[in-house]
Enzyme design. Structure first.
Site, mmCIF file in Angstrom:
data_model
loop_
_atom_site.group_PDB
_atom_site.id
_atom_site.type_symbol
_atom_site.label_atom_id
_atom_site.label_comp_id
_atom_site.label_asym_id
_atom_site.label_seq_id
_atom_site.Cartn_x
_atom_site.Cartn_y
_atom_site.Cartn_z
ATOM 1 N N SER A 176 63.123 21.521 7.202
ATOM 2 C CA SER A 176 62.548 21.843 5.903
ATOM 3 C C SER A 176 63.163 23.134 5.357
ATOM 4 O O SER A 176 64.383 23.227 5.217
ATOM 5 C CB SER A 176 61.021 21.942 6.028
ATOM 6 O OG SER A 176 60.401 21.929 4.762
ATOM 7 N N LYS A 204 67.221 24.480 5.110
ATOM 8 C CA LYS A 204 67.969 25.034 3.972
ATOM 9 C C LYS A 204 68.696 26.307 4.390
ATOM 10 O O LYS A 204 69.883 26.508 4.098
ATOM 11 C CB LYS A 204 67.007 25.342 2.815
ATOM 12 C CG LYS A 204 66.103 24.223 2.353
ATOM 13 C CD LYS A 204 65.166 24.706 1.236
ATOM 14 C CE LYS A 204 63.888 23.914 1.123
ATOM 15 N NZ LYS A 204 64.054 22.511 0.771
ATOM 16 N N TRP A 218 59.569 13.140 -0.992
ATOM 17 C CA TRP A 218 59.695 14.421 -1.677
ATOM 18 C C TRP A 218 61.064 15.040 -1.394
ATOM 19 O O TRP A 218 61.672 15.673 -2.262
ATOM 20 C CB TRP A 218 58.567 15.330 -1.194
ATOM 21 C CG TRP A 218 58.430 16.671 -1.835
ATOM 22 C CD1 TRP A 218 58.692 17.881 -1.266
ATOM 23 C CD2 TRP A 218 57.938 16.957 -3.152
ATOM 24 N NE1 TRP A 218 58.406 18.900 -2.143
ATOM 25 C CE2 TRP A 218 57.940 18.356 -3.311
ATOM 26 C CE3 TRP A 218 57.508 16.152 -4.216
ATOM 27 C CZ2 TRP A 218 57.536 18.983 -4.481
ATOM 28 C CZ3 TRP A 218 57.097 16.777 -5.384
ATOM 29 C CH2 TRP A 218 57.110 18.170 -5.507
ATOM 30 N N HIS A 258 57.124 14.067 7.096
ATOM 31 C CA HIS A 258 57.861 15.326 7.151
ATOM 32 C C HIS A 258 57.468 16.083 8.422
ATOM 33 O O HIS A 258 56.399 16.678 8.501
ATOM 34 C CB HIS A 258 57.495 16.136 5.902
ATOM 35 C CG HIS A 258 58.341 17.342 5.669
ATOM 36 N ND1 HIS A 258 59.647 17.266 5.245
ATOM 37 C CD2 HIS A 258 58.059 18.667 5.771
ATOM 38 C CE1 HIS A 258 60.133 18.489 5.090
ATOM 39 N NE2 HIS A 258 59.191 19.353 5.421
#
Length: 427
Positions: free
Chosen positions: A265, A269, A356, A407
């Protein structure tokens, strides 16, 4: 003086984010593939002044520095170089961790000579059944003590600062709270070390946390506020991963040339950005990294630029707000972030119910980086279309899988991460 500066930064951040946080999305996200509008991705091999990059030397000398500068200026912000006065302090050592299968080290990385602050703590597990130096996974955590039930792992004072409520109020993650996401026993048994850093040691994951992070320590003399292209939280976390690698280069038990960044998540990044900036990392694994990670920004599916900027304005440089609902004006897209890591291996993972994060958009970003990998002699084996559920692509320098579920980080994910690492870090 620093206390005055921190107060000014707090006031500045509250003032600058208040109007942004007041904005709210007035419509739901798009999770319908038929409503994805056509888009054209920028060519990572196209020169800004015209013409194409045709050799690996041209890529390294011309195009790669240009792309890196665009990502710095427009999305993540500019980070400082390695601190000259950095020093390391071993705070604990246990050669009988995990039932005697591993050695646990805890090392405090001090960033300024002669000062106890600022610092970050590296938790390191090294398998005892080893011959020479071992490859390692390096990751950010939400508290090093949360990834294991090992009572010898210290709770960071920064964690206690960031989470002042007692456990009974649900404000602090208890020891081992996220252990299900970390298959430490398996990692050790497979011959890998695991290094972990609490992200709050670098920058608290909160809208008003800038004053408690490392960025104020590196502001220019006389600077009183963050500039539009200054580094934000994601960049500070990525900078910290490079500082952890600085330590691992000194550790006698770890092969620092075989360190894989792994992130989930938001930390996925940060791992991608760290890998793009620092060519010393041998491999990058980004699990469900979504917008600002491996997801294409131009693809209007799932989370968008304005969505992430509204929810997490402190993750990105202020310049990124220019592209709210104007993604197609971005001079770069995330396939070029992956391309900046070439020819080193990159693994992108997605989950079916995590729309998402746009699983297809993440796969297409990896596909979009193939031309650069090919130019650098690392031919991709990704299929032309996104693989089905539980059909991992592991052999080439660009890996991908789509699993069932939500997720999260699961045992299935780690099975693929380890298999990918075996192929590329053990050669």
């Amino acid at each position: 003086m620093k206390g005055v500066l921190l107060g000014l930064l707090c006031a500045m951040q509250l003032a600058s984010t208040a109007p942004l946080l007041a904005q709210a999305r007035r419509f739901p996200i798009n999770d319908d593939e038929s409503r994805v509008t056509p888009y054209t991705l920028p060519d990572p091999l196209a020169r800004s002044g015209g013409g194409r990059i045709t050799t690996a030397d041209e890529w390294r000398r011309e195009r790669r520095p240009e792309l890196l500068a665009l990502f710095e200026r427009e999305i993540y912000g500019r980070s400082p170089p390695r601190p000259e006065g950095m020093w390391f302090e071993t705070t604990s050592l246990d050669t009988r961790a995990y039932g005697g299968r591993a050695t646990r080290k805890q090392v405090r990385v001090h960033f300024l000579a002669g000062r106890s602050e600022p610092y970050m703590d590296v938790l390191l597990y090294v398998p005892n059944a080893r011959r020479g130096k071992v490859p390692a996974f390096l990751a950010l955590t939400y508290g090093n003590h949360t990834i294991t039930a090992d009572t010898g792992v210290a709770i960071s004072p920064h964690f206690l600062r960031d989470n002042p409520l007692p456990d009974s109020a649900g404000g602090r993650a208890p020891r081992g709270a996220q252990a299900s996401r970390w298959v430490i026993d398996t990692i050790i048994a497979r011959g890998y070390a695991l290094a972990a850093v609490y992200l709050g040691d670098l920058d608290p994951d909160s809208k008003n946390g800038v004053a408690d992070g490392i960025r104020p320590w590196y502001m220019a003399r006389g600077q009183r506020e963050l500039r539009p292209d200054d580094w934000a939280a994601l960049a500070s976390w990525g900078w910290g991963l490079s500082r952890a690698l600085d330590y691992l280069e000194r550790d006698p038990d770890v092969d620092a040339k075989r360190v894989a960044l792994v992130g989930h998540s938001r930390t996925g990044k940060a791992s991608l950005w760290a890998g793009a900036r620092d060519p010393r990392f041998a491999m990058i694994i980004a699990n469900e990294s979504g917008m600002g990670g491996a997801k294409l920004s131009r693809r209007n599916y799932g989370q968008t630029v304005i969505d992430i900027n509204d929810a997490f304005p402190y993750w990105f440089a202020r310049n990124f707000r220019k592209y709210d609902d104007r993604e197609r004006e971005l001079p770069v897209d995330q396939h070029e972030l992956i391309a900046l890591i070439a020819p080193r291996p990159v693994y992108v993972a997605a989950a079916m119910e995590d729309q998402w994060a746009d699983p297809r958009g993440m796969f297409l970003a990896a596909k979009g980086a193939e031309s650069v990998y090919r130019l650098l002699g690392a031919r991709s084996t990704l299929p032309d279309s996104m693989p089905g559920v539980h059909q991992p692509t592991l052999d080439g320098p660009l890996g991908f899988h789509l699993r069932t579920g939500v997720h999260d980080v699961t045992e299935y994910d780690w099975t693929q991460f380890l298999a990918f690492a075996d192929r590329h870090l053990r050669r």
